[in-house]
Design a protein around this motif. Structure first.
Motif, mmCIF file in Angstrom:
data_model
loop_
_atom_site.group_PDB
_atom_site.id
_atom_site.type_symbol
_atom_site.label_atom_id
_atom_site.label_comp_id
_atom_site.label_asym_id
_atom_site.label_seq_id
_atom_site.Cartn_x
_atom_site.Cartn_y
_atom_site.Cartn_z
ATOM 1 N N THR A 1 0.851 -1.176 0.000
ATOM 2 C CA THR A 1 0.000 0.000 0.000
ATOM 3 C C THR A 1 0.885 1.223 0.000
ATOM 4 O OG1 THR A 1 -0.187 0.384 2.394
ATOM 5 C CG2 THR A 1 -1.590 -1.323 1.451
ATOM 6 N N ASP A 2 0.247 2.405 -0.028
ATOM 7 C CA ASP A 2 1.048 3.615 -0.034
ATOM 8 C C ASP A 2 1.674 3.913 1.316
ATOM 9 O OD1 ASP A 2 -1.259 4.178 1.246
ATOM 10 O OD2 ASP A 2 -1.814 5.916 0.055
ATOM 11 N N LYS A 3 1.308 3.130 2.343
ATOM 12 C CA LYS A 3 1.831 3.388 3.685
ATOM 13 C C LYS A 3 2.633 2.211 4.230
ATOM 14 C CE LYS A 3 -1.838 6.665 4.830
ATOM 15 N NZ LYS A 3 -2.982 6.975 5.705
ATOM 16 N N VAL A 4 2.046 1.020 4.210
ATOM 17 C CA VAL A 4 2.738 -0.148 4.752
ATOM 18 C C VAL A 4 2.473 -1.339 3.841
ATOM 19 C CG1 VAL A 4 2.628 0.614 7.155
ATOM 20 C CG2 VAL A 4 0.759 -0.741 6.216
ATOM 21 N N ASN A 5 3.232 -2.405 4.034
ATOM 22 C CA ASN A 5 2.968 -3.670 3.370
ATOM 23 C C ASN A 5 2.136 -4.543 4.297
ATOM 24 O OD1 ASN A 5 4.596 -2.620 1.425
ATOM 25 N ND2 ASN A 5 6.104 -4.269 1.440
ATOM 26 N N VAL A 6 1.162 -5.235 3.718
ATOM 27 C CA VAL A 6 0.212 -6.022 4.499
ATOM 28 C C VAL A 6 0.202 -7.449 3.971
ATOM 29 C CG1 VAL A 6 -2.191 -6.276 5.203
ATOM 30 C CG2 VAL A 6 -1.220 -3.996 4.913
ATOM 31 N N GLU A 7 0.253 -8.415 4.866
ATOM 32 C CA GLU A 7 0.183 -9.817 4.464
ATOM 33 C C GLU A 7 -1.273 -10.256 4.344
ATOM 34 O OE1 GLU A 7 2.439 -11.903 7.428
ATOM 35 O OE2 GLU A 7 4.306 -11.761 6.265
ATOM 36 N N VAL A 8 -1.555 -11.063 3.331
ATOM 37 C CA VAL A 8 -2.878 -11.660 3.166
ATOM 38 C C VAL A 8 -2.842 -13.035 3.809
ATOM 39 C CG1 VAL A 8 -4.623 -12.425 1.531
ATOM 40 C CG2 VAL A 8 -3.272 -10.384 1.036
ATOM 41 N N ILE A 9 -3.752 -13.276 4.738
ATOM 42 C CA ILE A 9 -3.756 -14.503 5.521
ATOM 43 C C ILE A 9 -4.836 -15.451 5.014
ATOM 44 C CG2 ILE A 9 -3.953 -15.470 7.842
ATOM 45 C CD1 ILE A 9 -1.539 -13.634 7.419
ATOM 46 N N ALA A 10 -4.480 -16.715 4.850
ATOM 47 C CA ALA A 10 -5.454 -17.731 4.455
ATOM 48 C C ALA A 10 -6.372 -18.041 5.632
ATOM 49 C CB ALA A 10 -4.743 -18.990 3.989
ATOM 50 N N GLU A 11 -7.679 -18.045 5.390
ATOM 51 C CA GLU A 11 -8.639 -18.356 6.452
ATOM 52 C C GLU A 11 -9.007 -19.821 6.470
ATOM 53 O OE1 GLU A 11 -11.956 -15.767 6.000
ATOM 54 O OE2 GLU A 11 -10.798 -13.931 6.394
ATOM 55 N N GLU A 12 -8.644 -20.548 5.413
ATOM 56 C CA GLU A 12 -8.941 -21.981 5.331
ATOM 57 C C GLU A 12 -7.672 -22.739 4.985
ATOM 58 O OE1 GLU A 12 -11.849 -23.199 5.981
ATOM 59 O OE2 GLU A 12 -13.259 -21.521 5.797
ATOM 60 N N ALA A 13 -7.609 -23.995 5.434
ATOM 61 C CA ALA A 13 -6.484 -24.856 5.080
ATOM 62 C C ALA A 13 -6.832 -25.631 3.821
ATOM 63 C CB ALA A 13 -6.172 -25.810 6.230
ATOM 64 N N GLY A 14 -5.845 -25.927 3.023
ATOM 65 C CA GLY A 14 -6.060 -26.681 1.801
ATOM 66 C C GLY A 14 -4.913 -26.490 0.841
ATOM 67 N N VAL A 15 -5.230 -26.386 -0.444
ATOM 68 C CA VAL A 15 -4.227 -26.209 -1.493
ATOM 69 C C VAL A 15 -4.568 -24.946 -2.270
ATOM 70 C CG1 VAL A 15 -3.336 -27.146 -3.664
ATOM 71 C CG2 VAL A 15 -3.667 -28.653 -1.704
ATOM 72 N N LEU A 16 -3.552 -24.154 -2.578
ATOM 73 C CA LEU A 16 -3.766 -22.954 -3.379
ATOM 74 C C LEU A 16 -4.072 -23.387 -4.811
ATOM 75 C CD1 LEU A 16 -3.762 -19.872 -3.348
ATOM 76 C CD2 LEU A 16 -1.330 -19.925 -3.915
ATOM 77 N N ALA A 17 -5.362 -23.392 -5.143
ATOM 78 C CA ALA A 17 -5.796 -23.927 -6.435
ATOM 79 C C ALA A 17 -5.440 -23.006 -7.588
ATOM 80 C CB ALA A 17 -7.310 -24.183 -6.405
ATOM 81 N N SER A 18 -5.640 -21.710 -7.406
ATOM 82 C CA SER A 18 -5.325 -20.788 -8.497
ATOM 83 C C SER A 18 -5.005 -19.407 -7.956
ATOM 84 C CB SER A 18 -6.491 -20.696 -9.493
ATOM 85 O OG SER A 18 -7.627 -20.114 -8.888
ATOM 86 N N ILE A 19 -4.113 -18.724 -8.650
ATOM 87 C CA ILE A 19 -3.770 -17.333 -8.348
ATOM 88 C C ILE A 19 -4.472 -16.470 -9.385
ATOM 89 C CG2 ILE A 19 -1.909 -15.643 -8.337
ATOM 90 C CD1 ILE A 19 -0.073 -17.815 -7.215
#
Length: 423
Positions: free
Chosen positions: A40-58
């Motif tokens: 962002t224009d101020k800080v970097n923010v991590e996106v957290i997964a709310e479910e466990a599994g496999v990253l199917a698609s980006i």
């Protein structure tokens, strides 16, 4: 399937840029695990997964701009990552069937094998990233297309920009594999000894805001010089006991923060902002301290600086600076400042004109301390001197106020005992 969306990022922030993916398609993801980083224009923010599994698609690739609530990835909830293929074999890509009877014969020496027509709508499999190397599917595809062996890349995350330097040179003679002449060079391309680097979202925002500050404020700067002898004497005598008692060093910033607070109490319009035709004069003292980081300048805020002791100010500044350099600041750490202090002297600056940190109407610039000959009681003496600069918005701050504000700061620094009363 669970959609991964851009979270709410904080007040006034409505979009961000995908900085990097921490997980690749097909990788296992745990609930609560960071899978991407947003700039962002101020800080970097991590996106957290709310479910466990496999990253199917980006859905959104690194470098793309996204808004709050946008879907950036999909997680196959409850799925497990596929085991890696056995050595020497490769799994056929989804939707493509291998011809069991087809075998590839080596070409005879000195001959060129006949070109084989590619199956319609077939997709070349992406080269797998070796152990220790993280690469997104788009990077793997680019590596395959450019003939780059990812096993030769050192461990770490591979970006598209990194592949350019590893792309094999074109065959001698300038012809392509099909025998056609190479395309003419792009007239807009950089020279071989130049590097094109895309600015980060923070750097773009810094650039925009600095230009806006120049265009919207009637900004002027006034200067003075401070004899630092008294402050340096106090630090010399007190620094060891101070650190032993409070666990933090006694720096110059606490003296200047106290002096600024004292001067703001005397000249409150420097602790204000403009909203339409109104001045919002603030009687709280949240002092922004400019910190240089690898990603650009940030200004975390020391809250209620008037209520803090010297030790409290030093601890807060040390904590904010450390978190800024580790990219761990939150949005709340950067909002709501009423006045800013910046210290170019840490980098050797002797003289500068700081730019306002809008919507604030005042910023104090500190500079390097240099021993210079000065007149003291009719005699020439060598004293440790610092130039200080105050940039201010002339729309609501008169020149006389600005000059007297800076004189007040100078007098309190040269008489540190007054900081106990004024600051």
């Amino acid at each position: 399937m669970a959609e991964v969306k851009v979270p709410t990022l904080g007040e006034s922030i409505v979009e961000a840029t995908i900085g990097q993916w921490l997980k690749s398609e097909g990788e296992a993801v745990e609930s609560g695990e960071a899978i991407a980083e947003l700039e962002t224009d101020k800080v970097n923010v991590e996106v957290i997964a709310e479910e466990a599994g496999v990253l199917a698609s980006i859905v959104k690739q690194a470098g793309e701009t996204v808004g709050i609530g946008d879907v950036i990835a999909v997680i196959d909830v409850g799925a497990t990552a596929a085991a890696p293929a056995a050595a020497g074999t490769a799994a056929a890509p989804s939707g493509v069937t291998a011809d069991a009877g087809a075998t590839q014969q080596p070409a005879a020496a000195g001959t060129v094998p006949a070109a084989q027509p590619a199956p319609a709508a077939s997709v070349a499999p992406a080269t797998p990233a070796p152990l220790g190397v993280r690469a997104t599917p788009s990077v793997r595809r680019a590596a395959l297309e450019q003939g780059v062996d990812l096993s030769q890349v050192q461990s770490g995350r591979v970006e598209l920009a990194h592949l350019a330097a590893r792309t094999p040179a074109a065959p001698a003679g300038g012809s392509t594999a099909s025998g056609s002449a190479a395309a003419a060079p792009d007239a807009n391309a950089s020279r071989p000894d130049e590097e094109r680097v895309r600015m980060s979202r923070r750097r773009i925002t810094i650039a925009k805001r600095l230009v806006e500050a120049q265009h919207t404020a009637a900004m002027l700067t006034t200067f003075n010089e401070v004899d630092m002898s008294a402050v340096m004497d106090v630090r010399k005598r007190r620094k060891d006991n101070f650190k032993e008692k409070h666990g933090v060093g006694l720096g110059f910033m606490s003296f200047f923060t106290k002096a600024v607070v004292g001067a703001l109490k005397q000249f409150p319009r420097l602790n204000a902002e403009i909203q339409g035709d109104d001045m919002i004069i603030k009687h709280h003292y949240d002092i922004g301290i400019a910190v240089a980081t690898e990603g650009g300048l940030v200004v975390p805020v020391v809250r209620d600086a008037d209520r803090l002791s010297f030790a409290g100010i030093e601890r807060e500044i040390a904590s904010l600076a450390a978190r800024a350099r580790e990219n761990k600041l939150g949005i709340e750490d950067l909002q709501g400042g009423t006045f800013t202090i910046t210290n170019g002297g840490t980098f050797g600056s002797l003289f500068s004109t700081p730019i306002l940190n809008a919507p604030q109407v005042g910023i104090l610039g500190m500079h390097g301390i240099v021993n210079r000959p000065v007149a003291v009681n009719g005699q020439v003496e060598i004293r440790p001197m610092m130039y200080i600069a105050l940039s201010y918005d002339h729309r609501i701050v008169d020149g006389s106020e600005a000059v007297r504000f800076l004189v007040a700061v100078k007098q309190m620094i040269e008489d540190p005992e007054s900081l106990l009363i004024e600051g």
